[in-house]
Enzyme design. Sequence first.
Site, PDB file in Angstrom:
ATOM      1  N   GLU A  52       0.868  -1.174   0.000  1.00  0.00           N
ATOM      2  CA  GLU A  52       0.000   0.000   0.000  1.00  0.00           C
ATOM      3  C   GLU A  52       0.902   1.220   0.000  1.00  0.00           C
ATOM      4  O   GLU A  52       1.683   1.425   0.927  1.00  0.00           O
ATOM      5  CB  GLU A  52      -0.882  -0.050   1.251  1.00  0.00           C
ATOM      6  CG  GLU A  52      -2.074   0.865   1.186  1.00  0.00           C
ATOM      7  CD  GLU A  52      -3.017   0.620   2.363  1.00  0.00           C
ATOM      8  OE1 GLU A  52      -3.429  -0.526   2.590  1.00  0.00           O
ATOM      9  OE2 GLU A  52      -3.309   1.590   3.064  1.00  0.00           O
ATOM     10  N   ASP A  63      -5.786  11.025   9.305  1.00  0.00           N
ATOM     11  CA  ASP A  63      -4.543  10.437   9.782  1.00  0.00           C
ATOM     12  C   ASP A  63      -4.061  11.041  11.088  1.00  0.00           C
ATOM     13  O   ASP A  63      -4.228  12.234  11.333  1.00  0.00           O
ATOM     14  CB  ASP A  63      -3.444  10.601   8.718  1.00  0.00           C
ATOM     15  CG  ASP A  63      -3.657   9.643   7.560  1.00  0.00           C
ATOM     16  OD1 ASP A  63      -3.646   8.434   7.813  1.00  0.00           O
ATOM     17  OD2 ASP A  63      -3.853  10.116   6.429  1.00  0.00           O
TER      18      ASP A  63
END
Lengths: 275, 409
Positions: A52, A63
């Site tokens: 990823e 995040d």
Amino acid sequence: MSRLAQRFAELKTQGDKPKKALIPYVMASDPSPEITLPLMHAMVEAGADIIELGVPFSDPMADGPVIQLAAERSLKHNTSMHDVFSLVSEFRKTDDKTPVIVMGYLNPIEVMGYQSFAQQAATSGIDGVLTVDMPPVEADEYVPALKSQGLDPIFLLAPTSTPARIKKLAEVASGFVYYVSLKGVTGAATLDVASVETKVAEIRQFIDLPIAVGFGISDADSAAKVASCSDAVVVGSTIVKKMTINSGKTEQERSIIIKEISEILSSMRSAMDRL
Amino acid sequence: MTDIKEKLSVTDYMSMPDDKGHFGVYGGIFASETLMQALEELRDAYEKIKTDKVFQAQFDEDLAQYVGRPSPLYFAERLTQQVGGAQIFLKREDLNHTGAHKINNTIGQGLLAKMMGKKRVIAETGAGQHGVATATVAARFGMECVVYMGAEDIVRQAPNVYRMKLLGAKVVAVESGSKTLKDALNEAMRDWVTNVDDTFYIIGTVAGPHPYPAMVRDFQTIIGREAKAQMQAQCACLPDALVACVGGGSNAIGLFHPFLADESVAMYGVEGGGLGVDSGKHAAPLCAGNPGVLHGNRTYLMEDENGQIIETHSVSAGLDYPGVGPEHSWLKDIGRVNYVAATDDEALAAFHTLTQVEGIIPALESSHAVAYGMKLAATMKPEQRIIINLSGRGDKDINTIAKIEGIEL
């Protein structure tokens, strides 16, 4: 068959027992543009099944601090979507098997146009796209654009996902689905395996795709526990933290980071395979 | 034929957004799945209170008894004489409790949070006005309050930071990104995702994912509804033009929205022109940006060729935002509202003019509207009337202005 489907099929049938996929997440060009390509190959060597690759965005709303700082480091090198395409093209020269998915936010894709993005992503050898702030409900043009180029649209599910939204996701997702194992942002510490198990079972009632679990996986032990109740384990912040060891500017600095990350992945790999 | 057209346009303006939160191609819900449940709950609660008579009566009463509404529509006679053109009226949102229009929205969302049983409210703030308005409502309702504020804005707006602390709020300095309003919004979203069970996120402007742009607008339209009735009472007419500053755009949409169907009323949204729109150092996405996706909605943005959000510049912290409410993007594209910019220098000059000529110290944000409003009035006839939204008072800005002008307080 797409590379992702191929990979999940192999994991099920190759070897003496089915294996679970290990999916490391790293941000492109973090901490230096030179590190990412050798790091990708090293991660495969250490047992990664799918990679990823983070695409940096200036405003990473979902995040935690670890990935936010990774994005800031990457953006210091002006990393663009085109840089990510070039990186994957290079990777494909020597690895045609390991699926690569890109993960990021919508605006860097929006600015290119979905069709143009999808075409260039597919040409470079990218297999799937996970866009954090693109939910199925807004994806009427986005999904067909990706699918027309053979790219798998990967979507997130959360502890708060309702059956209605899981069903809506099942209509558009392919490749695998990514279950965010806790309420919070990336890099949060705690993981409740029992609740992951319950939710994954619920998701399976609606979706046939492999289910990857991420958020809160910090060591070999938690990776093994999550692997026992899912199809794949995503590990991000734990390895991204290693990018702060040094600037990754010299060959020697890069090899230190790569070695540390490889060790983490190897230990996760063996713990997952002992299941 | 004209009748049909008018009716259609009335329906169009008032039916926006659609049920998924879209204003044309703008708006929407571009949020992570981790936020979806909270957004759907909020949407359902908001749909319920829209027509709930008990809620609306409570809201109206709080606006009257706590905020001090209606705010006056004041004819600025000396300013009008000095400019020498259209008659200038000021909608005095600066006279609201806490000193700006922001309280209209925080009262509404605070009541909604209470109704939903939330014990903790969070907010982002730029100039600090929304943070103060949120902390005020939290104190009044006995809720825990956390305000996220860019580290740079904390320095620029010290008096408001102290005010929030006095009100019992915790002010968290945001050190990520450009350390301004957009980063405070990111951080508040992260808090919300983590504490979604007991927390209500009070967004301060008409941005964010659906239902925020519609909900905040609806709480702010009290400005325009009052102004329309007041103009009718004072002059038995509609104004010829409306002028308001646009950061996220909540005071502007609050004034504009009730007039959208009145086609004779021209509207001007004034963005932060910074050092000039041509300089690249500004906060004017509608004047010089492109459509993109940020903070949960599609709208005009300040971005680079790679889709990264670029840093904005404005002397006013409240306008220093790279996006804008999606309804403004739509109103720009269909040509209903004109979006223009006033530079830092123009706003500062207008700040002094209004202070000296009318005895009203405007917020630096509102000074942008005053600057453009004066320019516009000068081009109009004496029998015409414009309303400038004086969205906030300038007490919070005196340190900034003294510093710019080299004065030690």
